[in-house]
Design an enzyme around this catalytic site. Sequence first.
Site, short mmCIF file in Angstrom:
data_model
loop_
_atom_site.label_atom_id
_atom_site.label_comp_id
_atom_site.label_asym_id
_atom_site.label_seq_id
_atom_site.Cartn_x
_atom_site.Cartn_y
_atom_site.Cartn_z
N GLY A 296 0.78 -1.23 0.00
CA GLY A 296 0.00 0.00 0.00
C GLY A 296 0.81 1.28 0.00
N THR A 297 2.01 1.27 -0.62
CA THR A 297 2.75 2.54 -0.66
C THR A 297 2.07 3.55 -1.59
OG1 THR A 297 4.29 1.85 -2.42
CG2 THR A 297 4.96 1.40 -0.14
N ASN A 298 1.40 3.06 -2.62
CA ASN A 298 0.66 4.00 -3.48
C ASN A 298 -0.55 4.56 -2.74
OD1 ASN A 298 1.70 4.35 -6.39
ND2 ASN A 298 2.03 2.17 -5.95
N LEU B 86 -10.48 -7.43 -12.48
CA LEU B 86 -11.91 -7.25 -12.23
C LEU B 86 -12.71 -7.72 -13.45
CD1 LEU B 86 -11.61 -3.80 -10.50
CD2 LEU B 86 -12.64 -5.84 -9.45
N ASN C 208 -5.93 2.74 -12.89
CA ASN C 208 -4.93 1.78 -12.39
C ASN C 208 -3.54 2.40 -12.53
OD1 ASN C 208 -3.84 -0.87 -11.67
ND2 ASN C 208 -3.23 -1.06 -13.81
N HIS D 233 0.33 1.30 -13.20
CA HIS D 233 1.13 0.16 -13.68
C HIS D 233 2.60 0.59 -13.70
CE1 HIS D 233 2.01 -3.60 -15.65
NE2 HIS D 233 2.82 -2.92 -16.45
C1 GAR Z 1 3.15 -1.04 -7.48
O1 GAR Z 1 4.45 -1.02 -8.02
C2 GAR Z 1 2.12 -1.03 -8.58
O2 GAR Z 1 2.48 -0.23 -9.67
C3 GAR Z 1 2.07 -2.49 -8.96
O3 GAR Z 1 2.12 -3.17 -7.73
C4 GAR Z 1 2.89 -2.39 -6.79
C5 GAR Z 1 2.06 -2.23 -5.53
O4 GAR Z 1 2.80 -1.58 -4.53
N1 GAR Z 1 0.90 -2.80 -9.73
C6 GAR Z 1 0.91 -3.67 -10.74
O5 GAR Z 1 1.88 -4.32 -11.06
C7 GAR Z 1 -0.42 -3.81 -11.47
N2 GAR Z 1 -0.24 -4.52 -12.70
P1 GAR Z 1 2.08 -0.88 -3.29
O6 GAR Z 1 1.13 -1.92 -2.66
O7 GAR Z 1 3.22 -0.56 -2.36
O8 GAR Z 1 1.35 0.34 -3.76
#
Ligand code: GAR
Length: 199
Positions: free
Chosen positions: A12-14, A94, A108, A110
């Site tokens: 969950g850093t995003n 989804l 999203n 990516h």
């Molecule tokens: C992030 O790097 C995001 O871009 C990626 O998963 C990670 C989640 O990190 N998403 C994908 O690869 C989607 N195809 P987070 O939980 O620390 O935000």
Amino acid sequence: MLKIAVLVSGGGTNLQAIIDSAEAGKLPGVSIDCVISNKAGAYALERAKEHGIHSECISPKDFADMDAYGSYMADFLAKRDIGLVVLAGFLVVLPPVFIRAFAGRVINIHPSLIPSFCGDGFYGLKVHEAALARGVKVTGATVHYVDEGTDTGPIILQKAVEVEEGDTPETLQKRVMEQAEWIILPKAIEMIAAGRQDI
Ligand code: GAR
């Protein structure tokens, strides 16, 4: 007020970047209504709780099939009056029943410059492993609308990040998060809330 739901699967850093932006007053007109994870142990749920945001685990495993899961999620979010669904490291694809219910209202993040290193099987560290294996010198991140394909929807924002000598998938992932993801995801939400996204 644009009510957003943030869907997560892991650290969950995003999500944290969105919370930090909101708390710094950089997301006017946006309210983070809830955080939904498909995994009960996701640390992202703890981050939500720490900031007083409603959080829940809703797992596709608890439904008969993906259609039943998608219908439940669409109803759940519609009842909360969600205007924008943000996939922030959400690793469930989804189903169409959900995407149709929230058409044009799902985005999203990516971790590559789409159309490179995206689509089925490209998620998390695998994306950075593929970028390093191909020897690209520049990578980055993309925020896009979600349609019924995987990583095929209209692009909202992208930011490039340089690959450095000696990078591992982990060091590259960290740089892409710090220099691109945590910047462009809150920015895209702010643009959508202000009606300024240009696609
Ligand atoms: C992030 O790097 C995001 O871009 C990626 O998963 C990670 C989640 O990190 N998403 C994908 O690869 C989607 N195809 P987070 O939980 O620390 O935000």
